[in-house]
Design an enzyme around this catalytic site. Sequence first.
Site, PDB file in Angstrom:
ATOM      1  N   TYR A 174      46.266   1.885 -26.264  1.00 55.39           N
ATOM      2  CA  TYR A 174      45.917   0.735 -25.413  1.00 55.39           C
ATOM      3  C   TYR A 174      47.064  -0.267 -25.229  1.00 55.39           C
ATOM      4  CZ  TYR A 174      43.376  -3.457 -23.887  1.00 55.39           C
ATOM      5  OH  TYR A 174      42.970  -4.582 -23.229  1.00 55.39           O
ATOM      6  N   LYS A 178      49.105  -1.262 -21.579  1.00 54.54           N
ATOM      7  CA  LYS A 178      49.214  -2.576 -20.919  1.00 54.54           C
ATOM      8  C   LYS A 178      50.693  -2.940 -20.682  1.00 54.54           C
ATOM      9  CE  LYS A 178      44.784  -3.493 -20.534  1.00 54.54           C
ATOM     10  NZ  LYS A 178      44.123  -3.536 -19.218  1.00 54.54           N
TER      11      LYS A 178
HETATM   12  P1  NAP Z   1      34.392  -3.948 -20.945  1.00 55.05           P
HETATM   13  O1  NAP Z   1      33.268  -4.907 -21.099  1.00 55.05           O
HETATM   14  O2  NAP Z   1      34.390  -2.703 -21.743  1.00 55.05           O
HETATM   15  O3  NAP Z   1      34.536  -3.609 -19.400  1.00 55.05           O
HETATM   16  C1  NAP Z   1      35.400  -2.608 -18.950  1.00 55.05           C
HETATM   17  C2  NAP Z   1      34.931  -2.177 -17.588  1.00 55.05           C
HETATM   18  O4  NAP Z   1      35.809  -1.140 -17.103  1.00 55.05           O
HETATM   19  C3  NAP Z   1      33.518  -1.579 -17.595  1.00 55.05           C
HETATM   20  O5  NAP Z   1      32.824  -2.004 -16.457  1.00 55.05           O
HETATM   21  C4  NAP Z   1      33.785  -0.085 -17.540  1.00 55.05           C
HETATM   22  O6  NAP Z   1      32.742   0.667 -16.959  1.00 55.05           O
HETATM   23  C5  NAP Z   1      35.004  -0.104 -16.623  1.00 55.05           C
HETATM   24  N1  NAP Z   1      35.686   1.192 -16.604  1.00 55.05           N
HETATM   25  C6  NAP Z   1      36.182   1.911 -17.618  1.00 55.05           C
HETATM   26  N2  NAP Z   1      36.687   3.069 -17.168  1.00 55.05           N
HETATM   27  C7  NAP Z   1      36.520   3.069 -15.814  1.00 55.05           C
HETATM   28  C8  NAP Z   1      36.826   3.974 -14.778  1.00 55.05           C
HETATM   29  N3  NAP Z   1      37.412   5.155 -15.016  1.00 55.05           N
HETATM   30  N4  NAP Z   1      36.527   3.620 -13.505  1.00 55.05           N
HETATM   31  C9  NAP Z   1      35.925   2.450 -13.237  1.00 55.05           C
HETATM   32  N5  NAP Z   1      35.573   1.562 -14.182  1.00 55.05           N
HETATM   33  C10 NAP Z   1      35.871   1.874 -15.456  1.00 55.05           C
HETATM   34  O7  NAP Z   1      35.783  -4.635 -21.296  1.00 55.05           O
HETATM   35  P2  NAP Z   1      36.425  -6.055 -20.905  1.00 55.05           P
HETATM   36  O8  NAP Z   1      36.884  -6.661 -22.168  1.00 55.05           O
HETATM   37  O9  NAP Z   1      35.544  -6.832 -20.004  1.00 55.05           O
HETATM   38  O10 NAP Z   1      37.729  -5.562 -20.130  1.00 55.05           O
HETATM   39  C11 NAP Z   1      38.107  -6.048 -18.867  1.00 55.05           C
HETATM   40  C12 NAP Z   1      39.624  -6.106 -18.798  1.00 55.05           C
HETATM   41  O11 NAP Z   1      40.106  -7.107 -19.699  1.00 55.05           O
HETATM   42  C13 NAP Z   1      40.317  -4.802 -19.200  1.00 55.05           C
HETATM   43  O12 NAP Z   1      41.421  -4.583 -18.351  1.00 55.05           O
HETATM   44  C14 NAP Z   1      40.815  -5.108 -20.604  1.00 55.05           C
HETATM   45  O13 NAP Z   1      41.923  -4.309 -20.970  1.00 55.05           O
HETATM   46  C15 NAP Z   1      41.177  -6.557 -20.463  1.00 55.05           C
HETATM   47  N6  NAP Z   1      41.318  -7.285 -21.722  1.00 55.05           N
HETATM   48  C16 NAP Z   1      40.215  -7.501 -22.498  1.00 55.05           C
HETATM   49  C17 NAP Z   1      40.377  -8.209 -23.676  1.00 55.05           C
HETATM   50  C18 NAP Z   1      39.214  -8.488 -24.574  1.00 55.05           C
HETATM   51  O14 NAP Z   1      39.439  -9.079 -25.650  1.00 55.05           O
HETATM   52  N7  NAP Z   1      37.984  -8.123 -24.208  1.00 55.05           N
HETATM   53  C19 NAP Z   1      41.647  -8.689 -24.058  1.00 55.05           C
HETATM   54  C20 NAP Z   1      42.727  -8.449 -23.243  1.00 55.05           C
HETATM   55  C21 NAP Z   1      42.550  -7.745 -22.068  1.00 55.05           C
HETATM   56  P3  NAP Z   1      31.501   1.258 -17.849  1.00 55.05           P
HETATM   57  O15 NAP Z   1      30.531   0.125 -18.023  1.00 55.05           O
HETATM   58  O16 NAP Z   1      31.000   2.363 -16.995  1.00 55.05           O
HETATM   59  O17 NAP Z   1      32.083   1.724 -19.153  1.00 55.05           O
END
Ligand code: NAP
Length: 252
Positions: A174, A178
């Site tokens: 991961y 990024k």
């Molecule tokens: P999340 O709740 O797991 O949401 C991720 C989303 O991406 C879900 O809707 C998932 O769909 C979707 N997804 C995964 N694979 C996909 C695919 N092949 N095609 C289309 N959609 C897909 O995670 P989140 O934390 O909100 O993440 C959102 C962004 O923030 C990501 O880019 C993550 O890297 C970034 N981020 C998060 C954090 C954190 O602490 N949470 C920190 C830094 C960066 P499903 O529901 O079908 O699985």
Amino acid sequence: MHDKLVALVTGANQGIGLQIAKDLVAHGFTVLVGSRNLERGEAAAKIIRGDARALQLDVTDEASIAAAAERIREELGRLDVLINNAAISNTRKTPGMSLQEYAKISRPSNTPLDEVRAVWETNVFGVLAVTQAMLPLLREAPGARIVNVSSGLGSLTANSDPAYPWRSFFSPVYPASKTALNAITLAFAIELESAGIKVNAVSPGFTKTNLNGYEGVESLEEGAVEAVRVALLGPDGPTGTFTHAKLGTIPW
Ligand code: NAP
């Protein structure tokens, strides 16, 4: 052509993406709630007050990406903002496994290549593929914006500093996905500068979502703030930046 600004948020059926979708609707956008599972996208769109529409979009599936771009052109005829938010963090973390435990099995020396490929397929190649497919529409918009949701964990500068608290988590899976996403962000920013399309990366901060087994500490509202701010940048705003709502500029 649709008379309101149109935004597409990938992976918007839950987590930060759903919150970004809610916030952009509140700013007057028609928001396409990208979801690899249409039913989950429809359920998410329903809970958003305002003009939110589900759009089947699996960022690893060429046919799904092409169909999504075609549907946007046919139904709305425009796309003003693309938020590349969809991502996965791993393929092997089992329920109950802590982030520390997972870090131990995702070192450069012991990570299976299959997992690296699967995560990069979504987080890196997925962004490249979706952006390429949406560019013809974005180029037609008067002031298009592309926001790539990255992570401070991908910062090479931060991870080079022995004092960086997340350093032990830096891995080819991961975090390095990024880092690669940041490189792609900058490459697009350079190419699209003359077209007036701003391309920026943001870090939401450690947010309580499914991605980290809800171990995060920031709320969804806090996690969405920077992506929304950058999506709304005016013509004088910057391009090719990497920022966080509270920390400001993050080193690449
Ligand atoms: P999340 O709740 O797991 O949401 C991720 C989303 O991406 C879900 O809707 C998932 O769909 C979707 N997804 C995964 N694979 C996909 C695919 N092949 N095609 C289309 N959609 C897909 O995670 P989140 O934390 O909100 O993440 C959102 C962004 O923030 C990501 O880019 C993550 O890297 C970034 N981020 C998060 C954090 C954190 O602490 N949470 C920190 C830094 C960066 P499903 O529901 O079908 O699985």
